[in-house]
Design a protein around this motif. Sequence first.
Motif, PDB file in Angstrom:
ATOM      1  N   UNK A  56       0.828  -1.197   0.000  1.00  9.23           N
ATOM      2  CA  UNK A  56       0.000   0.000   0.000  1.00  9.23           C
ATOM      3  C   UNK A  56       0.869   1.257   0.000  1.00  9.23           C
ATOM      4  N   UNK A  57       0.336   2.368  -0.531  1.00 10.35           N
ATOM      5  CA  UNK A  57       1.092   3.631  -0.527  1.00 10.35           C
ATOM      6  C   UNK A  57       1.285   4.173   0.887  1.00 10.35           C
ATOM      7  N   UNK A  58       2.228   5.094   1.030  1.00 12.55           N
ATOM      8  CA  UNK A  58       2.528   5.706   2.322  1.00 12.55           C
ATOM      9  C   UNK A  58       1.416   6.666   2.748  1.00 12.55           C
ATOM     10  N   UNK A  59       1.397   6.988   4.042  1.00 12.35           N
ATOM     11  CA  UNK A  59       0.407   7.915   4.605  1.00 12.35           C
ATOM     12  C   UNK A  59       0.966   9.331   4.561  1.00 12.35           C
ATOM     13  N   UNK A  60       0.873   9.967   3.402  1.00 11.45           N
ATOM     14  CA  UNK A  60       1.394  11.317   3.224  1.00 11.45           C
ATOM     15  C   UNK A  60       0.329  12.332   3.622  1.00 11.45           C
ATOM     16  N   UNK A  61       0.423  12.851   4.832  1.00 11.82           N
ATOM     17  CA  UNK A  61      -0.562  13.812   5.349  1.00 11.82           C
ATOM     18  C   UNK A  61      -0.236  15.221   4.862  1.00 11.82           C
ATOM     19  N   UNK A  62      -1.209  16.113   4.959  1.00 17.09           N
ATOM     20  CA  UNK A  62      -1.023  17.497   4.535  1.00 17.09           C
ATOM     21  C   UNK A  62      -0.107  18.237   5.508  1.00 17.09           C
ATOM     22  N   UNK A  63       0.815  19.014   4.971  1.00 15.64           N
ATOM     23  CA  UNK A  63       1.728  19.785   5.821  1.00 15.64           C
ATOM     24  C   UNK A  63       0.981  20.885   6.555  1.00 15.64           C
ATOM     25  N   UNK A  64       0.062  21.581   5.873  1.00 16.29           N
ATOM     26  CA  UNK A  64      -0.719  22.670   6.466  1.00 16.29           C
ATOM     27  C   UNK A  64      -2.182  22.247   6.557  1.00 16.29           C
ATOM     28  N   UNK A  65      -2.778  22.379   7.753  1.00 18.33           N
ATOM     29  CA  UNK A  65      -4.145  21.927   7.985  1.00 18.33           C
ATOM     30  C   UNK A  65      -5.000  23.092   8.484  1.00 18.33           C
ATOM     31  N   UNK A  66      -6.097  23.345   7.791  1.00 19.68           N
ATOM     32  CA  UNK A  66      -6.934  24.505   8.064  1.00 19.68           C
ATOM     33  C   UNK A  66      -7.935  24.220   9.177  1.00 19.68           C
ATOM     34  N   UNK A  95      -3.490   2.910  -7.155  1.00 18.54           N
ATOM     35  CA  UNK A  95      -4.267   3.259  -5.976  1.00 18.54           C
ATOM     36  C   UNK A  95      -4.575   4.756  -5.929  1.00 18.54           C
ATOM     37  N   UNK A  96      -5.698   5.056  -5.292  1.00 15.95           N
ATOM     38  CA  UNK A  96      -6.029   6.406  -4.861  1.00 15.95           C
ATOM     39  C   UNK A  96      -5.993   6.391  -3.339  1.00 15.95           C
ATOM     40  N   UNK A  97      -5.213   7.292  -2.740  1.00 18.33           N
ATOM     41  CA  UNK A  97      -5.056   7.324  -1.289  1.00 18.33           C
ATOM     42  C   UNK A  97      -5.481   8.679  -0.737  1.00 18.33           C
ATOM     43  N   UNK A  98      -6.229   8.666   0.351  1.00 20.34           N
ATOM     44  CA  UNK A  98      -6.644   9.877   1.050  1.00 20.34           C
ATOM     45  C   UNK A  98      -6.210   9.772   2.506  1.00 20.34           C
ATOM     46  N   UNK A  99      -5.498  10.795   2.987  1.00 22.85           N
ATOM     47  CA  UNK A  99      -5.058  10.842   4.379  1.00 22.85           C
ATOM     48  C   UNK A  99      -5.654  12.102   5.009  1.00 22.85           C
ATOM     49  N   UNK A 100      -6.509  11.902   5.996  1.00 20.57           N
ATOM     50  CA  UNK A 100      -7.182  13.019   6.671  1.00 20.57           C
ATOM     51  C   UNK A 100      -6.554  13.251   8.038  1.00 20.57           C
ATOM     52  N   UNK A 101      -6.115  14.481   8.277  1.00 22.40           N
ATOM     53  CA  UNK A 101      -5.623  14.867   9.596  1.00 22.40           C
ATOM     54  C   UNK A 101      -6.682  15.729  10.273  1.00 22.40           C
TER      55      UNK A 101
END
Length: 238
Positions: A56-66, A95-101
């Motif tokens: 599976x792809x890595x968990x690349x989260x957003x650097x800036x979170x609103x 794959x399509x990956x979504x990482x939510x912080x």
Amino acid sequence: MKYIFLIFSLAGFLTQLSAQSETKKSQAFGAFVIFPIEFPVIDNEEFNSVLNESGFPSSDYSVANLGIGLQLYLKRWITTLSFNKTTKSSYFNDFLTEVEYRSTSFNLGYDLTKNHRYSIYPFAGLKFYGLNYLTRQKTEGEIDFNGYLNSNLEYSEINTSRANLDLGVGFSYQWFFLLNFRAGYLLPLGESRWEVNDGQNKLGNTPVLNYDYYFTLTIGLGGIYDENEVDRRYGVEE
């Protein structure tokens, strides 16, 4: 126990400062609707290693979170409540990956300066963070409706969350607007929760995922006044 002792020690220090400040005539009162941009620093190396080993792809989260929240200023006490949430989508060949912080914060600080326009304040509180990892396999080319329903495409969704003691320091300028910068360090309270199926099932033997510290840049709209300004505005005489 050391975290509880730290909380009471900090509370005692802030209470002593508050008692000393009561001799000063000028006290400030203000409120702001805030829009924080949070920059979390997450150690997800082990989590990504386990994902990659399973294909599976890595968990690349957003650097800036609103986010959005509320900040109150009352007699040099600064109370902040905020919520941040941002989802980062990544596209790969298969794959399509979504990482939510997401994070929810509540903390209390004390302004060490005598000028209510500028603030330097230590703060303490609670911060609840979570990371949602979702990945689904993409189809190759065009596929008919029944074929899609009967396909065996890979789909995985994992949720992890944790409560933390939030300690840090903030620097701000406030008038009819607010500019605020914070740096915070997180001390975990309890174990991380790892769940699947929208929280219906818990996961055991989970990898390490640490949220060590974060930075926040905040803008806000509102107002702040000290007692002298209120007296002048409403014609109060000593």
